[in-house]
Write an enzyme that holds these catalytic residues in place. Structure first.
Site, mmCIF file in Angstrom:
data_model
loop_
_atom_site.group_PDB
_atom_site.id
_atom_site.type_symbol
_atom_site.label_atom_id
_atom_site.label_comp_id
_atom_site.label_asym_id
_atom_site.label_seq_id
_atom_site.Cartn_x
_atom_site.Cartn_y
_atom_site.Cartn_z
ATOM 1 N N ARG A 194 -19.175 -3.324 12.729
ATOM 2 C CA ARG A 194 -17.796 -3.037 13.093
ATOM 3 C C ARG A 194 -17.699 -1.643 13.695
ATOM 4 O O ARG A 194 -18.349 -0.708 13.233
ATOM 5 C CB ARG A 194 -16.885 -3.138 11.864
ATOM 6 C CG ARG A 194 -16.537 -4.559 11.495
ATOM 7 C CD ARG A 194 -15.787 -4.671 10.186
ATOM 8 N NE ARG A 194 -14.783 -3.640 9.959
ATOM 9 C CZ ARG A 194 -13.930 -3.651 8.939
ATOM 10 N NH1 ARG A 194 -13.975 -4.638 8.048
ATOM 11 N NH2 ARG A 194 -13.045 -2.692 8.783
ATOM 12 N N ARG A 221 0.817 -1.208 0.000
ATOM 13 C CA ARG A 221 0.000 0.000 0.000
ATOM 14 C C ARG A 221 0.858 1.269 0.000
ATOM 15 O O ARG A 221 0.328 2.373 0.070
ATOM 16 C CB ARG A 221 -0.963 0.019 1.184
ATOM 17 C CG ARG A 221 -0.307 -0.054 2.538
ATOM 18 C CD ARG A 221 -1.330 0.176 3.636
ATOM 19 N NE ARG A 221 -0.775 0.042 4.967
ATOM 20 C CZ ARG A 221 0.001 0.947 5.563
ATOM 21 N NH1 ARG A 221 0.335 2.050 4.911
ATOM 22 N NH2 ARG A 221 0.454 0.750 6.777
ATOM 23 N N ARG A 275 -11.136 7.062 6.200
ATOM 24 C CA ARG A 275 -10.370 5.921 5.706
ATOM 25 C C ARG A 275 -10.205 6.010 4.195
ATOM 26 O O ARG A 275 -9.130 5.720 3.655
ATOM 27 C CB ARG A 275 -11.088 4.628 6.105
ATOM 28 C CG ARG A 275 -10.204 3.400 6.075
ATOM 29 C CD ARG A 275 -10.778 2.299 6.944
ATOM 30 N NE ARG A 275 -12.083 1.875 6.512
ATOM 31 C CZ ARG A 275 -13.132 1.706 7.315
ATOM 32 N NH1 ARG A 275 -13.007 1.958 8.611
ATOM 33 N NH2 ARG A 275 -14.286 1.298 6.852
#
Length: 285
Positions: free
Chosen positions: A220, A142, A231
Protein backbone atom coordinates in the site's frame (compact mmCIF):
# COMPACT_ATOMS: atom_id res chain seq x y z
CA UNK A 1 -31.44 1.40 11.82
CA UNK A 2 -33.57 3.96 9.96
CA UNK A 3 -33.26 6.40 12.88
CA UNK A 4 -29.48 6.03 12.82
CA UNK A 5 -29.40 6.77 9.08
CA UNK A 6 -31.52 9.90 9.54
CA UNK A 7 -29.32 11.13 12.39
CA UNK A 8 -26.14 10.55 10.42
CA UNK A 9 -27.58 12.49 7.51
CA UNK A 10 -28.77 15.40 9.64
CA UNK A 11 -25.37 15.69 11.36
CA UNK A 12 -23.88 16.87 8.09
CA UNK A 13 -24.66 20.48 7.19
CA UNK A 14 -25.07 19.76 3.48
CA UNK A 15 -24.85 17.12 0.78
CA UNK A 16 -22.11 14.56 0.33
CA UNK A 17 -20.13 16.45 -2.27
CA UNK A 18 -20.80 19.85 -0.71
CA UNK A 19 -19.10 18.54 2.44
CA UNK A 20 -16.05 17.80 0.35
CA UNK A 21 -15.72 21.39 -0.72
CA UNK A 22 -16.49 22.81 2.72
CA UNK A 23 -14.16 20.60 4.74
CA UNK A 24 -10.64 21.24 3.39
CA UNK A 25 -8.56 20.42 6.41
CA UNK A 26 -8.44 18.09 9.37
CA UNK A 27 -8.15 19.05 13.00
CA UNK A 28 -6.38 17.12 15.70
CA UNK A 29 -7.24 17.46 19.37
CA UNK A 30 -4.53 16.61 21.86
CA UNK A 31 -5.54 14.80 25.01
CA UNK A 32 -3.99 13.20 28.03
CA UNK A 33 -3.57 9.46 28.17
CA UNK A 34 -5.94 7.71 30.55
CA UNK A 35 -4.81 4.47 32.18
CA UNK A 36 -6.48 1.37 30.76
CA UNK A 37 -9.14 -0.36 32.80
CA UNK A 38 -9.39 -4.12 33.09
CA UNK A 39 -12.86 -5.26 32.18
CA UNK A 40 -14.80 -8.26 33.40
CA UNK A 41 -15.75 -10.82 30.74
CA UNK A 42 -18.62 -9.46 28.70
CA UNK A 43 -22.00 -11.20 28.47
CA UNK A 44 -23.36 -10.62 24.97
CA UNK A 45 -27.02 -9.66 24.62
CA UNK A 46 -28.28 -11.41 21.50
CA UNK A 47 -30.91 -13.75 20.19
CA UNK A 48 -30.04 -16.81 18.14
CA UNK A 49 -29.51 -14.71 15.02
CA UNK A 50 -27.34 -12.09 16.69
CA UNK A 51 -29.83 -9.29 16.01
CA UNK A 52 -29.11 -7.49 19.27
CA UNK A 53 -25.38 -7.22 18.65
CA UNK A 54 -24.45 -3.56 18.28
CA UNK A 55 -20.73 -3.42 18.86
CA UNK A 56 -17.88 -1.07 18.08
CA UNK A 57 -14.27 -2.10 17.52
CA UNK A 58 -11.55 0.43 18.27
CA UNK A 59 -7.82 0.08 17.78
CA UNK A 60 -4.78 1.60 16.10
CA UNK A 61 -4.15 1.16 12.38
CA UNK A 62 -2.67 -2.29 11.84
CA UNK A 63 -3.88 -3.78 15.13
CA UNK A 64 -6.12 -6.25 13.31
CA UNK A 65 -9.56 -4.96 14.33
CA UNK A 66 -10.89 -5.65 10.85
CA UNK A 67 -9.83 -9.28 11.03
CA UNK A 68 -11.42 -9.89 14.43
CA UNK A 69 -14.56 -7.88 13.63
CA UNK A 70 -15.00 -9.83 10.40
CA UNK A 71 -14.68 -13.16 12.18
CA UNK A 72 -17.18 -12.15 14.84
CA UNK A 73 -19.50 -10.88 12.14
CA UNK A 74 -19.53 -14.33 10.54
CA UNK A 75 -19.93 -16.06 13.91
CA UNK A 76 -22.82 -13.88 15.08
CA UNK A 77 -24.58 -13.29 11.78
CA UNK A 78 -24.42 -9.49 11.72
CA UNK A 79 -22.76 -7.20 9.16
CA UNK A 80 -19.21 -6.01 9.66
CA UNK A 81 -19.08 -2.36 8.59
CA UNK A 82 -15.55 -0.99 8.26
CA UNK A 83 -15.23 2.69 7.49
CA UNK A 84 -11.73 2.02 6.16
CA UNK A 85 -13.26 -0.24 3.51
CA UNK A 86 -15.83 2.42 2.68
CA UNK A 87 -13.03 4.95 2.17
CA UNK A 88 -11.03 2.53 0.00
CA UNK A 89 -14.11 1.85 -2.14
CA UNK A 90 -14.52 5.57 -2.67
CA UNK A 91 -10.81 5.90 -3.46
CA UNK A 92 -11.24 3.43 -6.31
CA UNK A 93 -14.01 5.55 -7.80
CA UNK A 94 -13.50 8.58 -10.00
CA UNK A 95 -14.33 12.13 -9.04
CA UNK A 96 -13.11 15.03 -6.89
CA UNK A 97 -13.74 13.26 -3.58
CA UNK A 98 -11.51 10.37 -4.59
CA UNK A 99 -8.64 12.79 -5.26
CA UNK A 100 -9.10 14.52 -1.90
CA UNK A 101 -9.22 11.20 -0.05
CA UNK A 102 -6.02 10.08 -1.78
CA UNK A 103 -4.19 13.17 -0.52
CA UNK A 104 -5.49 12.69 3.03
CA UNK A 105 -4.61 8.98 3.21
CA UNK A 106 -1.15 9.43 1.70
CA UNK A 107 -0.37 12.06 4.34
CA UNK A 108 -1.39 9.69 7.14
CA UNK A 109 -4.21 11.97 8.28
CA UNK A 110 -7.79 11.13 9.26
CA UNK A 111 -10.71 11.68 6.93
CA UNK A 112 -13.11 14.42 8.03
CA UNK A 113 -16.23 13.67 10.06
CA UNK A 114 -18.53 14.85 7.27
CA UNK A 115 -17.08 12.46 4.69
CA UNK A 116 -17.09 9.47 7.06
CA UNK A 117 -20.66 10.16 8.17
CA UNK A 118 -21.83 10.46 4.58
CA UNK A 119 -20.15 7.21 3.56
CA UNK A 120 -21.55 5.36 6.57
CA UNK A 121 -25.03 6.77 5.99
CA UNK A 122 -25.03 5.41 2.45
CA UNK A 123 -23.80 2.00 3.64
CA UNK A 124 -26.46 1.71 6.37
CA UNK A 125 -29.19 2.72 3.96
CA UNK A 126 -28.10 -0.02 1.56
CA UNK A 127 -28.00 -2.55 4.41
CA UNK A 128 -31.44 -1.58 5.66
CA UNK A 129 -32.86 -2.19 2.20
CA UNK A 130 -31.39 -5.69 2.38
CA UNK A 131 -32.96 -6.35 5.78
CA UNK A 132 -29.79 -6.14 7.88
CA UNK A 133 -30.28 -5.87 11.65
CA UNK A 134 -27.49 -5.20 14.13
CA UNK A 135 -23.87 -4.44 13.25
CA UNK A 136 -20.23 -4.50 14.22
CA UNK A 137 -18.68 -1.12 13.45
CA UNK A 138 -14.97 -0.98 12.68
CA UNK A 139 -13.37 2.46 12.53
CA UNK A 140 -16.46 4.38 13.65
CA UNK A 141 -16.89 6.35 15.80
CA UNK A 142 -13.44 7.90 15.94
CA UNK A 143 -14.44 11.24 17.49
CA UNK A 144 -16.62 12.07 20.49
CA UNK A 145 -18.96 13.95 18.17
CA UNK A 146 -19.51 10.80 16.12
CA UNK A 147 -19.96 8.74 19.31
CA UNK A 148 -22.62 11.17 20.53
CA UNK A 149 -24.48 10.98 17.21
CA UNK A 150 -24.41 7.20 17.40
CA UNK A 151 -25.53 7.18 21.04
CA UNK A 152 -28.50 9.47 20.36
CA UNK A 153 -30.23 6.89 18.18
CA UNK A 154 -29.01 3.46 19.23
CA UNK A 155 -27.58 1.70 22.27
CA UNK A 156 -24.07 0.39 21.75
CA UNK A 157 -23.72 -2.84 23.73
CA UNK A 158 -19.95 -3.02 23.83
CA UNK A 159 -16.83 -1.21 22.65
CA UNK A 160 -13.81 -3.49 22.22
CA UNK A 161 -10.48 -1.65 22.24
CA UNK A 162 -7.76 -3.87 20.75
CA UNK A 163 -4.22 -2.97 21.83
CA UNK A 164 -0.65 -3.76 20.76
CA UNK A 165 2.67 -2.04 21.52
CA UNK A 166 3.57 0.62 18.95
CA UNK A 167 6.71 -1.15 17.75
CA UNK A 168 4.60 -4.22 16.92
CA UNK A 169 2.07 -2.09 15.08
CA UNK A 170 4.78 -0.48 12.96
CA UNK A 171 6.26 -3.86 12.01
CA UNK A 172 2.81 -5.21 11.14
CA UNK A 173 1.94 -2.25 8.93
CA UNK A 174 5.28 -2.36 7.11
CA UNK A 175 4.78 -6.08 6.46
CA UNK A 176 1.35 -5.75 4.84
CA UNK A 177 1.04 -6.89 1.23
CA UNK A 178 -1.89 -7.14 -1.18
CA UNK A 179 -2.20 -9.46 -4.16
CA UNK A 180 -2.79 -7.22 -7.17
CA UNK A 181 -4.76 -9.98 -8.87
CA UNK A 182 -7.03 -11.55 -6.24
CA UNK A 183 -7.06 -8.61 -3.82
CA UNK A 184 -6.36 -10.72 -0.72
CA UNK A 185 -4.27 -9.36 2.15
CA UNK A 186 -1.08 -10.97 3.45
CA UNK A 187 1.73 -10.04 5.83
CA UNK A 188 5.39 -10.90 5.42
CA UNK A 189 6.50 -9.64 8.84
CA UNK A 190 7.86 -12.22 11.28
CA UNK A 191 7.41 -10.45 14.61
CA UNK A 192 9.22 -11.38 17.82
CA UNK A 193 9.14 -8.58 20.37
CA UNK A 194 10.51 -8.96 23.88
CA UNK A 195 8.06 -7.87 26.55
CA UNK A 196 8.99 -4.96 28.80
CA UNK A 197 7.86 -3.87 32.27
CA UNK A 198 6.42 -7.26 33.09
CA UNK A 199 4.49 -7.59 29.83
CA UNK A 200 4.72 -10.90 27.94
CA UNK A 201 6.67 -11.44 24.74
CA UNK A 202 4.67 -11.05 21.53
CA UNK A 203 5.26 -13.32 18.55
CA UNK A 204 3.38 -13.24 15.26
CA UNK A 205 4.06 -15.53 12.35
CA UNK A 206 3.85 -14.10 8.84
CA UNK A 207 0.70 -14.66 6.82
CA UNK A 208 2.33 -15.73 3.58
CA UNK A 209 0.60 -15.87 0.20
CA UNK A 210 0.09 -19.01 -1.90
CA UNK A 211 2.58 -19.55 -4.75
CA UNK A 212 0.28 -18.03 -7.39
CA UNK A 213 0.21 -14.70 -5.50
CA UNK A 214 3.90 -14.32 -4.63
CA UNK A 215 4.91 -12.46 -7.77
CA UNK A 216 1.83 -10.24 -7.64
CA UNK A 217 2.26 -8.76 -4.15
CA UNK A 218 2.14 -4.99 -3.81
CA UNK A 219 2.59 -2.62 -0.87
CA UNK A 220 0.00 0.00 0.00
CA UNK A 221 1.25 3.48 -0.89
CA UNK A 222 0.60 4.68 2.67
CA UNK A 223 2.55 1.85 4.32
CA UNK A 224 5.86 3.67 4.72
CA UNK A 225 7.39 4.03 8.18
CA UNK A 226 6.98 7.81 8.23
CA UNK A 227 3.32 7.65 7.25
CA UNK A 228 2.58 4.73 9.59
CA UNK A 229 4.07 6.57 12.58
CA UNK A 230 2.20 9.75 11.68
CA UNK A 231 -1.04 7.77 11.34
CA UNK A 232 -0.47 6.27 14.78
CA UNK A 233 0.30 9.68 16.29
CA UNK A 234 -2.91 11.18 14.90
CA UNK A 235 -4.90 8.15 16.04
CA UNK A 236 -3.59 8.36 19.62
CA UNK A 237 -4.53 12.04 19.82
CA UNK A 238 -8.03 11.50 18.45
CA UNK A 239 -8.83 8.19 20.14
CA UNK A 240 -8.27 9.04 23.80
CA UNK A 241 -11.44 11.16 24.19
CA UNK A 242 -13.51 8.45 22.46
CA UNK A 243 -12.12 5.76 24.75
CA UNK A 244 -12.89 7.90 27.78
CA UNK A 245 -16.39 8.59 26.46
CA UNK A 246 -17.20 4.86 26.44
CA UNK A 247 -15.16 4.08 29.54
CA UNK A 248 -17.30 6.52 31.53
CA UNK A 249 -20.38 4.59 30.37
CA UNK A 250 -18.91 1.26 31.43
CA UNK A 251 -18.95 -0.04 27.85
CA UNK A 252 -15.22 -0.13 27.07
CA UNK A 253 -13.38 -3.43 27.16
CA UNK A 254 -9.60 -3.15 26.76
CA UNK A 255 -8.12 -6.24 25.15
CA UNK A 256 -4.34 -6.61 24.90
CA UNK A 257 -3.64 -8.96 22.02
CA UNK A 258 -1.30 -11.75 23.21
CA UNK A 259 0.03 -12.51 19.73
CA UNK A 260 -1.23 -13.33 16.26
CA UNK A 261 -4.63 -14.64 15.27
CA UNK A 262 -4.12 -18.25 16.52
CA UNK A 263 -3.24 -17.02 20.01
CA UNK A 264 -5.62 -14.05 20.19
CA UNK A 265 -8.86 -15.40 18.72
CA UNK A 266 -9.66 -17.94 21.46
CA UNK A 267 -8.67 -15.43 24.16
CA UNK A 268 -10.96 -12.79 22.66
CA UNK A 269 -13.86 -15.25 22.48
CA UNK A 270 -13.23 -16.12 26.12
CA UNK A 271 -13.24 -12.45 27.12
CA UNK A 272 -16.55 -11.99 25.26
CA UNK A 273 -18.03 -15.17 26.74
CA UNK A 274 -18.43 -16.50 23.22
CA UNK A 275 -16.16 -19.55 23.39
CA UNK A 276 -19.08 -21.89 24.14
CA UNK A 277 -21.21 -20.05 21.55
CA UNK A 278 -18.63 -20.84 18.85
CA UNK A 279 -18.58 -24.50 19.94
CA UNK A 280 -22.37 -24.69 19.60
CA UNK A 281 -22.29 -23.05 16.19
CA UNK A 282 -19.59 -25.45 15.00
CA UNK A 283 -21.57 -28.44 16.29
CA UNK A 284 -24.70 -27.28 14.51
CA UNK A 285 -22.92 -26.72 11.19
Amino acid sequence: MAALIRALRSSSSSSYYTNYFIRRSLSTAASTTAPPLKSEPFTPFMDTKGKHVQWVFLGCPGVGKGTFASRLSTLLGVPHIATGDLVREELSASGPLSKQLTEIVNQGELVSDEIIISLLSKRLETGEAKGESGFILDGFPRTVRQAEILGDVTDIDLVVNLKLPERVLVEKCLGRRICSQCGKNFNVANINVKGENGNPDISMDPLLPPPQCVAKLITRSDDTEAIVRERLRVYYEKSQPVEEFYRSQGKLMEFNLPGGLPESWPKLLEALNLDEYEDKQSAAA
